[in-house]
Design a protein around this motif. Structure first.
Motif, PDB file in Angstrom:
ATOM      1  N   GLN A 165     -24.510  48.488  21.643  1.00  0.00           N
ATOM      2  CA  GLN A 165     -24.952  49.784  21.415  1.00  0.00           C
ATOM      3  C   GLN A 165     -24.927  50.092  20.079  1.00  0.00           C
ATOM      4  O   GLN A 165     -23.970  50.021  19.295  1.00  0.00           O
ATOM      5  CB  GLN A 165     -24.452  50.772  22.394  1.00  0.00           C
ATOM      6  CG  GLN A 165     -25.206  52.204  22.556  1.00  0.00           C
ATOM      7  CD  GLN A 165     -24.521  53.149  23.425  1.00  0.00           C
ATOM      8  OE1 GLN A 165     -24.178  54.122  23.181  1.00  0.00           O
ATOM      9  NE2 GLN A 165     -24.571  52.459  24.665  1.00  0.00           N
ATOM     10  N   LEU A 166     -25.972  50.962  19.491  1.00  0.00           N
ATOM     11  CA  LEU A 166     -25.770  51.196  18.025  1.00  0.00           C
ATOM     12  C   LEU A 166     -25.890  52.582  17.659  1.00  0.00           C
ATOM     13  O   LEU A 166     -24.721  52.823  17.068  1.00  0.00           O
ATOM     14  CB  LEU A 166     -27.512  50.572  17.399  1.00  0.00           C
ATOM     15  CG  LEU A 166     -27.510  50.869  15.751  1.00  0.00           C
ATOM     16  CD1 LEU A 166     -26.516  50.278  14.949  1.00  0.00           C
ATOM     17  CD2 LEU A 166     -29.162  50.715  15.694  1.00  0.00           C
ATOM     18  N   TYR A 167     -26.570  53.419  18.201  1.00  0.00           N
ATOM     19  CA  TYR A 167     -26.681  54.915  17.866  1.00  0.00           C
ATOM     20  C   TYR A 167     -27.523  55.615  18.673  1.00  0.00           C
ATOM     21  O   TYR A 167     -28.618  55.125  19.307  1.00  0.00           O
ATOM     22  CB  TYR A 167     -26.952  55.028  16.397  1.00  0.00           C
ATOM     23  CG  TYR A 167     -26.605  56.369  15.736  1.00  0.00           C
ATOM     24  CD1 TYR A 167     -25.414  56.780  15.262  1.00  0.00           C
ATOM     25  CD2 TYR A 167     -27.687  57.374  15.446  1.00  0.00           C
ATOM     26  CE1 TYR A 167     -25.088  58.148  14.815  1.00  0.00           C
ATOM     27  CE2 TYR A 167     -27.432  58.513  14.854  1.00  0.00           C
ATOM     28  CZ  TYR A 167     -26.232  58.771  14.606  1.00  0.00           C
ATOM     29  OH  TYR A 167     -25.893  60.087  14.114  1.00  0.00           O
ATOM     30  N   THR A 168     -27.372  56.958  18.726  1.00  0.00           N
ATOM     31  CA  THR A 168     -28.257  57.784  19.756  1.00  0.00           C
ATOM     32  C   THR A 168     -29.005  58.519  18.806  1.00  0.00           C
ATOM     33  O   THR A 168     -28.444  59.477  17.835  1.00  0.00           O
ATOM     34  CB  THR A 168     -27.404  58.715  20.429  1.00  0.00           C
ATOM     35  OG1 THR A 168     -26.594  57.747  21.362  1.00  0.00           O
ATOM     36  CG2 THR A 168     -28.141  59.510  21.241  1.00  0.00           C
ATOM     37  N   PHE A 169     -30.335  58.723  18.680  1.00  0.00           N
ATOM     38  CA  PHE A 169     -31.260  59.435  17.989  1.00  0.00           C
ATOM     39  C   PHE A 169     -31.874  60.420  18.734  1.00  0.00           C
ATOM     40  O   PHE A 169     -32.398  60.313  19.829  1.00  0.00           O
ATOM     41  CB  PHE A 169     -32.448  58.311  17.556  1.00  0.00           C
ATOM     42  CG  PHE A 169     -31.940  57.414  16.529  1.00  0.00           C
ATOM     43  CD1 PHE A 169     -31.919  57.591  15.143  1.00  0.00           C
ATOM     44  CD2 PHE A 169     -31.161  56.181  16.912  1.00  0.00           C
ATOM     45  CE1 PHE A 169     -31.467  56.700  14.058  1.00  0.00           C
ATOM     46  CE2 PHE A 169     -30.896  55.327  16.099  1.00  0.00           C
ATOM     47  CZ  PHE A 169     -30.923  55.503  14.819  1.00  0.00           C
ATOM     48  N   GLY A 170     -31.773  61.916  18.371  1.00  0.00           N
ATOM     49  CA  GLY A 170     -32.171  62.849  18.990  1.00  0.00           C
ATOM     50  C   GLY A 170     -32.779  64.230  18.435  1.00  0.00           C
ATOM     51  O   GLY A 170     -32.709  65.058  18.725  1.00  0.00           O
ATOM     52  N   ALA A 171     -33.476  63.671  17.232  1.00  0.00           N
ATOM     53  CA  ALA A 171     -34.136  64.812  16.506  1.00  0.00           C
ATOM     54  C   ALA A 171     -35.351  65.118  17.411  1.00  0.00           C
ATOM     55  O   ALA A 171     -35.808  64.509  18.315  1.00  0.00           O
ATOM     56  CB  ALA A 171     -35.176  64.200  15.080  1.00  0.00           C
ATOM     57  N   VAL A 172     -35.204  66.579  17.452  1.00  0.00           N
ATOM     58  CA  VAL A 172     -36.107  67.574  18.288  1.00  0.00           C
ATOM     59  C   VAL A 172     -37.743  66.851  18.362  1.00  0.00           C
ATOM     60  O   VAL A 172     -38.249  66.792  19.454  1.00  0.00           O
ATOM     61  CB  VAL A 172     -36.252  68.905  17.967  1.00  0.00           C
ATOM     62  CG1 VAL A 172     -37.122  69.756  18.863  1.00  0.00           C
ATOM     63  CG2 VAL A 172     -34.997  69.303  17.917  1.00  0.00           C
ATOM     64  N   GLU A 173     -38.521  66.569  17.180  1.00  0.00           N
ATOM     65  CA  GLU A 173     -39.803  66.131  17.196  1.00  0.00           C
ATOM     66  C   GLU A 173     -39.818  64.452  17.147  1.00  0.00           C
ATOM     67  O   GLU A 173     -40.949  64.287  16.662  1.00  0.00           O
ATOM     68  CB  GLU A 173     -40.511  67.046  16.216  1.00  0.00           C
ATOM     69  CG  GLU A 173     -40.614  68.221  16.359  1.00  0.00           C
ATOM     70  CD  GLU A 173     -41.246  69.164  15.496  1.00  0.00           C
ATOM     71  OE1 GLU A 173     -41.551  68.532  14.459  1.00  0.00           O
ATOM     72  OE2 GLU A 173     -41.406  70.349  15.566  1.00  0.00           O
ATOM     73  N   ARG A 174     -38.819  63.773  17.581  1.00  0.00           N
ATOM     74  CA  ARG A 174     -38.877  62.280  17.175  1.00  0.00           C
ATOM     75  C   ARG A 174     -40.166  61.560  18.013  1.00  0.00           C
ATOM     76  O   ARG A 174     -40.461  60.644  17.836  1.00  0.00           O
ATOM     77  CB  ARG A 174     -37.665  61.814  17.417  1.00  0.00           C
ATOM     78  CG  ARG A 174     -37.029  61.735  18.698  1.00  0.00           C
ATOM     79  CD  ARG A 174     -35.812  60.945  19.163  1.00  0.00           C
ATOM     80  NE  ARG A 174     -36.204  59.408  18.592  1.00  0.00           N
ATOM     81  CZ  ARG A 174     -36.681  58.660  19.917  1.00  0.00           C
ATOM     82  NH1 ARG A 174     -37.013  59.288  20.833  1.00  0.00           N
ATOM     83  NH2 ARG A 174     -36.696  57.534  19.242  1.00  0.00           N
ATOM     84  N   ASP A 175     -40.404  62.044  19.399  1.00  0.00           N
ATOM     85  CA  ASP A 175     -41.379  61.535  20.060  1.00  0.00           C
ATOM     86  C   ASP A 175     -42.456  62.713  20.480  1.00  0.00           C
ATOM     87  O   ASP A 175     -41.983  63.772  20.798  1.00  0.00           O
ATOM     88  CB  ASP A 175     -40.463  61.115  21.519  1.00  0.00           C
ATOM     89  CG  ASP A 175     -41.449  60.384  22.297  1.00  0.00           C
ATOM     90  OD1 ASP A 175     -42.743  60.765  22.521  1.00  0.00           O
ATOM     91  OD2 ASP A 175     -40.973  59.236  22.847  1.00  0.00           O
ATOM     92  N   PRO A 176     -43.693  62.349  20.351  1.00  0.00           N
ATOM     93  CA  PRO A 176     -44.779  63.537  20.545  1.00  0.00           C
ATOM     94  C   PRO A 176     -45.068  63.595  22.007  1.00  0.00           C
ATOM     95  O   PRO A 176     -45.555  64.898  22.146  1.00  0.00           O
ATOM     96  CB  PRO A 176     -46.041  62.936  19.855  1.00  0.00           C
ATOM     97  CG  PRO A 176     -45.741  61.428  19.877  1.00  0.00           C
ATOM     98  CD  PRO A 176     -44.377  61.148  19.683  1.00  0.00           C
ATOM     99  N   ARG A 177     -44.598  62.900  22.872  1.00  0.00           N
ATOM    100  CA  ARG A 177     -44.596  63.103  24.291  1.00  0.00           C
ATOM    101  C   ARG A 177     -43.779  64.228  24.767  1.00  0.00           C
ATOM    102  O   ARG A 177     -44.484  65.144  25.703  1.00  0.00           O
ATOM    103  CB  ARG A 177     -44.336  61.713  25.062  1.00  0.00           C
ATOM    104  CG  ARG A 177     -45.349  60.776  24.810  1.00  0.00           C
ATOM    105  CD  ARG A 177     -45.118  59.438  25.377  1.00  0.00           C
ATOM    106  NE  ARG A 177     -43.577  58.905  24.741  1.00  0.00           N
ATOM    107  CZ  ARG A 177     -43.167  57.776  24.832  1.00  0.00           C
ATOM    108  NH1 ARG A 177     -43.759  56.979  25.943  1.00  0.00           N
ATOM    109  NH2 ARG A 177     -41.946  57.346  24.405  1.00  0.00           N
TER     110      ARG A 177
END
Length: 230
Positions: free
Chosen positions: A77-89
């Motif tokens: 496991q590397l890191y958790t990415f949770g930026a609000v607009e990271r995925d357009p879906r």
């Protein structure tokens, strides 16, 4: 018993950065071409949604196998990415992983929502979908740091290897030249390599001695506080 919540919940995905080393010592990363929107036709990291009845670790293993055919590899496991607009879906959080493999031992085969799977040199990457360039950069930084204090680099090599291959691996990852004499002296002093008694074959230069990494000895020494540092 089912529960309802007042607030909406984000979806959860996994993304895998898979590093591989070719015979010419070029460090590469495995990418898939997306078959579905968003970013249809764009290159991206292997990954997908975590199912309701599986752990994130299990999801990473499953997605990697389903989309690329790669399995039974070093995966962390590397890191958790949770930026609000990271995925357009939707509102989607991704738990990322990185894997280290020897290319010859793990042929790739695209499947599920990937139309293709290919290896790319880090110096010649296509434009990636989502925030996958950020994830890849994080994985590269982790690999460069970890390879100096844990022997994870051996995961990228064949079972038997020459010391020159090992040095080239470190130089590729660290992006700098290493003094041949000092590198070999420090490595051999650790007493973690098994001399196979064999030499390279079919090479134009002088055949080098072949070694094997002693994983059992390393684990035993680690329990005693041994510090691997190159």
């Amino acid at each position: 018993m089912a529960y309802t919540y007042e607030y909406p919940r984000p979806a959860l995905t996994v993304d895998c950065v898979v590093f591989g080393l070719e015979a010419d010592a070029a460090l590469k990363v495995l990418l898939i071409r997306r078959k579905l929107p968003p970013y249809e036709g764009r290159w991206a990291l292997p990954g997908g949604f975590v199912q309701i009845d599986e752990s994130v670790d299990a999801a990473a293993v499953r997605e990697l196998k389903e989309e690329t055919g790669v399995e039974n590899v070093f995966l962390e496991q590397l890191y958790t990415f949770g930026a609000v607009e990271r995925d357009p879906r939707d509102r989607i959080v991704s738990v990322s992983y990185y894997a280290l493999i020897n290319l010859l031992d793990h042929p790739t085969q695209a499947a599920t929502d990937a139309s293709d799977a290919q290896w790319f040199e880090l110096s010649a990457l296509p434009t990636l979908g989502f925030d996958h360039q950020e994830i890849l950069s994080c994985a590269i930084a982790r690999l460069r740091a970890k390879i100096r204090y844990e022997p994870v680099g051996f995961e990228l090599l064949p079972d038997v290897f020459a010391l020159s291959q090992l040095q080239q691996l470190y130089e590729q990852i660290l992006e700098r030249s290493l003094d041949k004499r000092n590198f070999r002296k420090k490595l051999l002093k650790m007493d973690l390599l098994i001399d196979t008694g064999e030499k390279e074959t079919g090479v134009a230069h002088r055949a080098a001695q072949l070694y094997r990494f002693d994983a059992e000895r390393y684990q035993a020494l680690k329990q005693q506080g041994f510090n691997f540092e190159l």
